[in-house]
Design a protein around this motif. Structure first.
Motif, short mmCIF file in Angstrom:
data_model
loop_
_atom_site.label_atom_id
_atom_site.label_comp_id
_atom_site.label_asym_id
_atom_site.label_seq_id
_atom_site.Cartn_x
_atom_site.Cartn_y
_atom_site.Cartn_z
N GLU A 225 0.84 -1.21 0.00
CA GLU A 225 0.00 0.00 0.00
C GLU A 225 0.87 1.25 0.00
OE1 GLU A 225 -3.47 0.33 2.66
OE2 GLU A 225 -3.14 -1.81 3.05
N ASN A 226 1.84 1.32 0.90
CA ASN A 226 2.68 2.52 1.01
C ASN A 226 3.44 2.81 -0.28
OD1 ASN A 226 1.92 3.09 3.62
ND2 ASN A 226 3.65 2.03 4.53
N ASP A 227 4.06 1.77 -0.85
CA ASP A 227 4.84 1.98 -2.07
C ASP A 227 3.96 2.37 -3.25
OD1 ASP A 227 7.56 1.46 -1.16
OD2 ASP A 227 6.84 -0.58 -0.81
N PHE B 35 -4.47 3.23 -3.06
CA PHE B 35 -4.50 1.78 -3.02
C PHE B 35 -4.75 1.30 -1.59
CE2 PHE B 35 -2.11 2.80 -6.77
CZ PHE B 35 -2.50 1.83 -7.69
N ASN B 36 -5.52 0.22 -1.45
CA ASN B 36 -5.77 -0.38 -0.14
C ASN B 36 -5.30 -1.84 -0.18
OD1 ASN B 36 -7.85 -1.98 -1.32
ND2 ASN B 36 -9.31 -0.31 -1.03
N ASN B 37 -5.47 -2.53 0.93
CA ASN B 37 -5.00 -3.91 1.04
C ASN B 37 -5.67 -4.83 0.01
OD1 ASN B 37 -3.33 -5.89 2.36
ND2 ASN B 37 -5.23 -6.74 3.18
N LYS B 38 -6.93 -4.61 -0.27
CA LYS B 38 -7.64 -5.42 -1.26
C LYS B 38 -7.01 -5.24 -2.65
CE LYS B 38 -12.25 -6.53 -2.93
NZ LYS B 38 -13.67 -6.24 -2.87
N ASP B 39 -6.63 -4.01 -2.99
CA ASP B 39 -5.96 -3.74 -4.26
C ASP B 39 -4.62 -4.49 -4.33
OD1 ASP B 39 -7.94 -1.90 -5.11
OD2 ASP B 39 -6.95 -0.29 -4.00
N VAL B 40 -3.87 -4.44 -3.23
CA VAL B 40 -2.56 -5.11 -3.17
C VAL B 40 -2.74 -6.61 -3.39
CG1 VAL B 40 -0.62 -5.71 -1.67
CG2 VAL B 40 -1.47 -3.36 -1.73
N GLU B 41 -3.70 -7.20 -2.70
CA GLU B 41 -3.94 -8.64 -2.85
C GLU B 41 -4.30 -9.00 -4.29
OE1 GLU B 41 -6.78 -10.01 0.05
OE2 GLU B 41 -5.52 -9.36 1.72
N SER B 42 -5.07 -8.16 -4.94
CA SER B 42 -5.44 -8.40 -6.33
C SER B 42 -4.23 -8.26 -7.25
CB SER B 42 -6.54 -7.43 -6.76
OG SER B 42 -6.85 -7.60 -8.12
N ILE C 209 1.96 0.90 -13.15
CA ILE C 209 2.82 0.86 -11.97
C ILE C 209 4.27 0.72 -12.41
CG2 ILE C 209 3.47 -0.57 -9.98
CD1 ILE C 209 0.39 -1.14 -9.69
N GLY C 210 4.53 -0.17 -13.37
CA GLY C 210 5.88 -0.36 -13.88
C GLY C 210 6.46 0.90 -14.49
N VAL C 211 5.65 1.61 -15.26
CA VAL C 211 6.11 2.86 -15.87
C VAL C 211 6.45 3.89 -14.79
CG1 VAL C 211 5.39 4.85 -17.27
CG2 VAL C 211 4.93 2.52 -18.06
N ALA C 212 5.58 4.03 -13.80
CA ALA C 212 5.83 4.99 -12.71
C ALA C 212 7.04 4.59 -11.88
CB ALA C 212 4.59 5.11 -11.83
N ALA C 213 7.18 3.29 -11.60
CA ALA C 213 8.30 2.81 -10.78
C ALA C 213 9.62 2.88 -11.53
CB ALA C 213 8.03 1.39 -10.32
#
Length: 104
Positions: free
Chosen positions: A55-57, A67-74, A90-94
């Motif tokens: 979530e934090n990253d 983003f929440n925990n449910k998003d992370v799990e998905s 996410i890959g582009v931003a990271a």
């Protein structure tokens, strides 16, 4: 769990063969293998850029979404094809953490 263990084993060997500017801390015994090479010299150049899906990253990427925990799990369920566009974004931003100086 087996995939993660295999990934760590590969990372240990590759860091041991190289003098990697992106070397990760492994544990208290191994540390990052900085200046510890097979044959006393770096044999390869190894770069690895991992982005932790937490979530934090994720929220630190400023993607216009919280983003929440449910998003992370998905998102970590890599067989979920519905996430492909979001994972791409996410890959582009990271990728901003990739440094040109590592590719001399």
């Amino acid at each position: 769990m087996l995939m993660q263990d295999a990934s760590w084993q590969n990372q240990i060997i590759l860091q041991w063969l190289s003098n990697s500017p992106t070397a990760q801390y492994i544990d208290m015994e191994i540390e990052s293998l900085k200046d510890d090479f097979i044959g006393n010299k770096a044999l390869i150049k190894y770069l690895r850029y991992n982005f932790p899906i937490t979530e934090n990253d994720l929220n630190g990427l400023d993607l216009g979404k919280t983003f929440n925990n449910k998003d992370v799990e998905s998102l970590i369920e890599m067989s979920n094809a519905e996430n492909r566009k979001e994972l791409y974004n996410i890959g582009v931003a990271a990728s901003k953490s990739v440094l040109k100086k590592h590719f001399d």
